[in-house]
Design a protein around this motif. Sequence first.
Motif, short mmCIF file in Angstrom:
data_model
loop_
_atom_site.label_atom_id
_atom_site.label_comp_id
_atom_site.label_asym_id
_atom_site.label_seq_id
_atom_site.Cartn_x
_atom_site.Cartn_y
_atom_site.Cartn_z
N PRO A 76 0.81 -1.21 0.00
CA PRO A 76 0.00 0.00 0.00
C PRO A 76 0.86 1.27 0.00
CG PRO A 76 -0.63 -1.47 1.85
CD PRO A 76 0.53 -2.07 1.14
N LYS A 77 1.94 1.30 0.79
CA LYS A 77 2.77 2.51 0.85
C LYS A 77 3.48 2.74 -0.48
CE LYS A 77 3.65 2.64 5.80
NZ LYS A 77 4.66 2.65 6.84
N VAL A 78 3.90 1.65 -1.12
CA VAL A 78 4.57 1.77 -2.40
C VAL A 78 3.61 2.31 -3.45
CG1 VAL A 78 5.71 0.50 -4.25
CG2 VAL A 78 6.21 -0.07 -1.88
N LYS A 79 2.39 1.83 -3.43
CA LYS A 79 1.38 2.29 -4.38
C LYS A 79 1.10 3.78 -4.19
CE LYS A 79 -2.73 0.40 -6.44
NZ LYS A 79 -3.79 -0.57 -6.33
N GLU A 80 1.00 4.20 -2.93
CA GLU A 80 0.77 5.62 -2.62
C GLU A 80 1.95 6.46 -3.09
OE1 GLU A 80 0.07 5.88 1.54
OE2 GLU A 80 -1.72 4.63 1.46
N ALA A 81 3.15 5.97 -2.85
CA ALA A 81 4.35 6.71 -3.26
C ALA A 81 4.42 6.81 -4.77
CB ALA A 81 5.60 6.03 -2.70
N LEU A 82 4.05 5.74 -5.47
CA LEU A 82 4.05 5.74 -6.93
C LEU A 82 3.04 6.75 -7.48
CD1 LEU A 82 5.11 4.53 -9.56
CD2 LEU A 82 3.35 2.79 -9.37
N GLU A 83 1.85 6.78 -6.88
CA GLU A 83 0.83 7.74 -7.31
C GLU A 83 1.31 9.17 -7.07
OE1 GLU A 83 -2.62 6.61 -5.12
OE2 GLU A 83 -3.01 4.85 -6.37
N GLU A 84 1.97 9.40 -5.94
CA GLU A 84 2.49 10.73 -5.62
C GLU A 84 3.58 11.12 -6.62
OE1 GLU A 84 2.21 14.15 -3.57
OE2 GLU A 84 1.00 12.37 -3.15
N HIS A 85 4.42 10.15 -6.98
CA HIS A 85 5.49 10.40 -7.95
C HIS A 85 4.92 10.73 -9.33
CE1 HIS A 85 9.32 10.09 -9.98
NE2 HIS A 85 8.78 9.22 -10.81
N GLU A 86 3.88 10.03 -9.73
CA GLU A 86 3.29 10.23 -11.05
C GLU A 86 2.60 11.58 -11.18
OE1 GLU A 86 0.90 6.75 -11.54
OE2 GLU A 86 2.58 5.56 -12.31
N LYS A 87 2.19 12.17 -10.05
CA LYS A 87 1.58 13.50 -10.09
C LYS A 87 2.58 14.55 -10.57
CE LYS A 87 -1.65 12.87 -6.28
NZ LYS A 87 -1.96 13.32 -4.91
N GLY A 88 3.85 14.31 -10.30
CA GLY A 88 4.89 15.26 -10.68
C GLY A 88 5.02 16.35 -9.64
N PRO A 89 5.95 17.26 -9.87
CA PRO A 89 6.17 18.32 -8.88
C PRO A 89 4.99 19.28 -8.86
CG PRO A 89 7.47 18.72 -10.84
CD PRO A 89 6.82 17.38 -11.02
N GLY A 90 4.61 19.67 -7.68
CA GLY A 90 3.54 20.65 -7.56
C GLY A 90 4.10 22.02 -7.95
N SER A 91 3.29 22.80 -8.60
CA SER A 91 3.75 24.10 -9.06
C SER A 91 3.06 25.19 -8.28
CB SER A 91 3.44 24.25 -10.56
OG SER A 91 3.91 25.48 -11.03
N SER A 92 3.80 26.23 -7.98
CA SER A 92 3.22 27.39 -7.34
C SER A 92 2.24 28.04 -8.30
CB SER A 92 4.33 28.38 -6.98
OG SER A 92 3.77 29.60 -6.58
#
Length: 101
Positions: free
Chosen positions: A1-17
């Motif tokens: 589950p943590k890996v899946k969450e981390a992968l989803e977070e990574h795929e979002k890309g960097p947040g932009s101001s």
Amino acid sequence: PKVKEALEEHEKGPGSSPGNKGMFATGKSDFDPTGLRATMSASYEAAEASLDANMPDHLPTPKWFAKQDEIVAWYEERDLPVSIGGTGYGTVPTHARVARW
């Protein structure tokens, strides 16, 4: 589950101001339609698009690249470990290798 969450977070890309959308104290900015000239109006998407548009279309190769098979053969016939690339030995003139003190 943590890996899946981390992968989803990574795929979002960097947040932009959100920046200021080109609106400065002096008014709306119109000197650059891409918005990359001012930090507050730049976005990751625009920066990536600009980098992709200006990406070089060549890959430089070292001077020894054309004779790499010859270099490998030289080391193998002497039963030596193959060094990476050409050594460049002998390309510096003698007068440049002599100490001048």
